[in-house]
Design an enzyme around this catalytic site. Sequence first.
Site: not given
Length: 158
Positions: A57-59, A81-83, A89, A114, A128
């Site tokens: 996701s950072y990219e 997805t960021v869990i 972090h 988004f 989701r």
Amino acid sequence: MNIIESDTIANKAKIAIAVVRFNRFVNNNLLEGALDVLKRIGHVKDENITIIWVPGSYELPLIAKALAISHKYDGIIALGTVIRGFTIHFEFVAKECSSGLSRISMENTLPIGFGLLTTDNISQAIERSGIKANNKGSEAALAVLEMINILKIIKNSS
């Protein structure tokens, strides 16, 4: 009084979809939701859709910036997805990704959907990214299609 609104049909639109490889089993559902909306509702042709897989996701903001400055696309959809884990972090990645995508969208007057899930656990992520309902990839695609049309209306109005 002038009111500007639009539908979601954008059959000539060129769309880039940036998808995160990490948590791929969730992100595949987001991608399927986005593709379904683009084709079924937006009438976007396969040859006008480009899918780019990125490591994490950072990219997403970097690839979105590269796509934006290429001037090849009418809109971008960012999916990932960021869990939440047990470190900060999660907050760092989610905030940087969100603010980066927003900044790129505004700087380039380019719609960026988004579709980044930020969840507390895997169950929320699966919910989701549902196939039948609550798919945030579908929602991001709908927003991009509508914004493409709204921006065209604004550009063409005198």
